[in-house]
Design an enzyme around this catalytic site. Structure first.
Site, PDB file in Angstrom:
ATOM      1  N   HIS A  46      21.554  22.773 -11.928  1.00 18.51           N
ATOM      2  CA  HIS A  46      21.357  22.391 -10.525  1.00 18.51           C
ATOM      3  C   HIS A  46      20.964  23.607  -9.689  1.00 18.51           C
ATOM      4  CE1 HIS A  46      22.315  18.193 -10.395  1.00 18.51           C
ATOM      5  NE2 HIS A  46      23.537  18.339 -10.884  1.00 18.51           N
TER       6      HIS A  46
ATOM      7  N   GLU B 226      25.770  22.108 -14.319  1.00 18.32           N
ATOM      8  CA  GLU B 226      25.900  22.591 -12.940  1.00 18.32           C
ATOM      9  C   GLU B 226      25.001  23.791 -12.675  1.00 18.32           C
ATOM     10  OE1 GLU B 226      27.330  20.728 -10.941  1.00 18.32           O
ATOM     11  OE2 GLU B 226      28.265  19.449 -12.447  1.00 18.32           O
TER      12      GLU B 226
END
EC number: 3.4.24.-
Length: 258
Positions: free
Chosen positions: A150, A147
């Site tokens: 990202h 994550e």
């Protein structure tokens, strides 16, 4: 166990429905208001709808974090409330070379983790209660690395921008639906074709960004086997067998030893 599986499926269905309805309602309302304004001002050509598409994308960029927070029931936690979670996020963010994101927990049973925000400085990482209960610490670290990658790659901005193209094409197509002008109809058909092609490209880019995030997780976390283990657990938890429907989970039964 079957009753718990039913409750989990119901919770997942409600979550998806809530996200869908909130998004449709919000942007449907915005679109309706702009349509009325455009009609009053005598605007309705392809240029107006192209500008409308840009406006909707920009608005989505501004308010999408709040939509995610509301629909996913996110609450942000302090270091005192979740010291280990904060420590992992802080370490991974330093390795990725980005500011530490805000850390949130969504009180839902569905195991998931997601990153959102407008920029790297505005990044937020959230995990659900379900994934906290499912994964061990090293597996959770690997998922958090995915994550945070990202955020490092600015995937939120990238996907917002690339999604603008098919959306604008759709608005241009809609502006020509009721036109009796042959040239306008040709423009509409071309825009519709471009919309479908654009959607396929967006899906391809989205999948590519996921691969990059997997690679980034390994680069900043260094434990590919833990990421694989986490993904295996997530798939297993969401499989038909785990959800109390073994009859729909037998597609790979022939691969298993007797």
């Amino acid at each position: 166990m079957e009753e718990k599986a039913k409750m989990r499926r119901l919770s997942t269905w409600k979550l998806k429905l809530r996200m869908f309805l909130a998004t449709v309602l919000l942007f449907g309302l915005i679109y309706a208001i702009l349509m009325v304004v455009g009609s009053i001002l005598g605007l309705g050509g392809p240029l107006f709808y192209a500008l409308l598409g840009f406006g909707v994308i920009f608005l989505q960029y501004l308010i999408s974090p709040k939509i995610v927070e509301l629909t996913m029931n996110v609450h942000y936690v302090s270091e005192a409330e979740a010291p280990r979670l904060h420590a992992m996020v802080d370490e991974l963010a330093r390795r990725a070379g980005i500011p530490k994101p805000m850390v949130g927990i969504a009180e839902i049973a569905l195991p998931n983790a997601f990153a959102f925000g407008r920029t790297k400085a505005d990044g937020r990482v959230c995990v659900t209660r379900g994934i906290l209960n499912l994964l061990d610490e090293e597996e959770l670290r690997a998922v958090l690395g995915h994550e945070i990658s990202h955020i490092k790659h600015s995937d939120m901005i990238v996907m917002t921008l690339v999604s603008a193209v098919p959306l604008i094409c759709y608005y241009i197509f809609w502006s020509t639906v009721f036109s009796r002008d042959d040239e306008a109809n040709l423009v509409g058909i071309a825009a519709l074709i471009a919309y479908f092609i654009g959607q396929l490209i967006v899906l391809f880019i989205s999948r590519t960004r996921e691969y990059y995030a997997d690679q980034g997780s390994v680069e900043i976390g260094g434990q590919p086997h833990k990421l694989a283990s986490a993904l295996y657990k997530l798939v297993l938890r969401l499989s038909p067998v785990q959800q109390g429907r073994p009859e729909t989970g037998r597609g790979c039964q022939g691969l298993l030893p007797e």
